[in-house]
Design a protein around this motif. Sequence first.
Motif, PDB file in Angstrom:
ATOM      1  N   ASN A 137       0.886  -1.488  -0.020  1.00  0.00           N
ATOM      2  CA  ASN A 137       0.366   0.025  -0.159  1.00  0.00           C
ATOM      3  C   ASN A 137       0.856   1.263  -0.319  1.00  0.00           C
ATOM      4  N   ASP A 138       0.765   1.698  -1.153  1.00  0.00           N
ATOM      5  CA  ASP A 138       2.364   2.716  -0.881  1.00  0.00           C
ATOM      6  C   ASP A 138       0.666   4.263  -0.884  1.00  0.00           C
ATOM      7  N   VAL A 139       0.889   4.954   0.278  1.00  0.00           N
ATOM      8  CA  VAL A 139       0.464   5.567   1.364  1.00  0.00           C
ATOM      9  C   VAL A 139       1.368   7.350   0.259  1.00  0.00           C
ATOM     10  N   THR A 140       0.308   8.348   0.243  1.00  0.00           N
ATOM     11  CA  THR A 140       1.007   9.728  -0.315  1.00  0.00           C
ATOM     12  C   THR A 140       0.384  11.221   0.542  1.00  0.00           C
ATOM     13  N   ALA A 141       1.149  11.863   1.217  1.00  0.00           N
ATOM     14  CA  ALA A 141       0.030  13.196   1.547  1.00  0.00           C
ATOM     15  C   ALA A 141       0.849  13.531   0.145  1.00  0.00           C
ATOM     16  N   ARG A 142      -0.528  13.720  -0.618  1.00  0.00           N
ATOM     17  CA  ARG A 142       0.014  14.846  -2.065  1.00  0.00           C
ATOM     18  C   ARG A 142       0.107  15.940  -2.260  1.00  0.00           C
ATOM     19  N   ASP A 143       0.220  17.018  -0.987  1.00  0.00           N
ATOM     20  CA  ASP A 143      -0.478  17.697  -1.611  1.00  0.00           C
ATOM     21  C   ASP A 143       1.164  17.718  -0.656  1.00  0.00           C
ATOM     22  N   LEU A 144       1.415  18.067  -0.026  1.00  0.00           N
ATOM     23  CA  LEU A 144       3.787  18.125   0.334  1.00  0.00           C
ATOM     24  C   LEU A 144       4.082  17.538  -1.049  1.00  0.00           C
ATOM     25  N   GLN A 145       3.830  16.105  -1.253  1.00  0.00           N
ATOM     26  CA  GLN A 145       4.856  15.990  -2.452  1.00  0.00           C
ATOM     27  C   GLN A 145       4.813  17.053  -3.995  1.00  0.00           C
ATOM     28  N   ARG A 146       3.419  17.404  -3.977  1.00  0.00           N
ATOM     29  CA  ARG A 146       4.020  18.396  -5.116  1.00  0.00           C
ATOM     30  C   ARG A 146       4.580  19.973  -4.389  1.00  0.00           C
ATOM     31  N   SER A 147       4.284  20.200  -3.010  1.00  0.00           N
ATOM     32  CA  SER A 147       4.773  21.459  -2.837  1.00  0.00           C
ATOM     33  C   SER A 147       6.146  21.390  -2.567  1.00  0.00           C
ATOM     34  N   ASP A 148       6.994  20.427  -2.274  1.00  0.00           N
ATOM     35  CA  ASP A 148       8.602  20.097  -2.480  1.00  0.00           C
ATOM     36  C   ASP A 148       8.942  19.476  -3.554  1.00  0.00           C
ATOM     37  N   GLY A 149       8.070  19.331  -4.323  1.00  0.00           N
ATOM     38  CA  GLY A 149       8.676  19.295  -6.064  1.00  0.00           C
ATOM     39  C   GLY A 149       9.725  17.434  -5.615  1.00  0.00           C
ATOM     40  N   GLN A 150      10.264  17.455  -4.616  1.00  0.00           N
ATOM     41  CA  GLN A 150      10.686  15.772  -4.820  1.00  0.00           C
ATOM     42  C   GLN A 150       9.793  15.222  -3.465  1.00  0.00           C
ATOM     43  N   TRP A 151       9.467  13.651  -3.773  1.00  0.00           N
ATOM     44  CA  TRP A 151       8.863  12.526  -2.505  1.00  0.00           C
ATOM     45  C   TRP A 151       9.218  12.428  -1.775  1.00  0.00           C
TER      46      TRP A 151
END
Length: 160
Positions: A137-151
């Motif tokens: 299960n790959d869980v992602t905080a999408r808003d943080l991923q987008r704002s940081d520019g890396q994952w």
Amino acid sequence: MKFLRYEQEGIINWGWYFEDRIGKIEGNIFGDYRRFESNILIQDVKLLPPVKPSKIICIGRNYASHAAEHQVEVPEIPLIFLKPPSAIIGDHDRIVLPPQSKLVEHEAELGVVIGKRGRWIDPDDAEDFIFGYTIANDVTARDLQRSDGQWTRGKGFDTF
């Protein structure tokens, strides 16, 4: 054969699974081991994550439909990112949502369990290094991923 890790009465073991029962395994599941009779009911144990890896290597943007959903291209060369081992949780364990994120999403993934060390492996020999497969299960905080520019932050929280 279906391998698993389980805890019973505070003791962690490797086992093999057959018809709702578990048989204990002694030894090294990646090498020499001994299987015992499958006489433990699965409901009598706590299932644990199948492995305790030193690192989790992930491939991103490899599904065309998912890339299109996020309005990004599928790269010509695989996009690789890492998740920390603390991201792994077991069966029925809770995912802890980070308070700094307002948009957490999950994706079902195929996990490939590597059974022996290797480096610069020829693609024709890759299957020799695969121990087995599991679900992830790959869980992602999408808003943080987008704002940081890396994952790293968006995908690297404990339990993610």
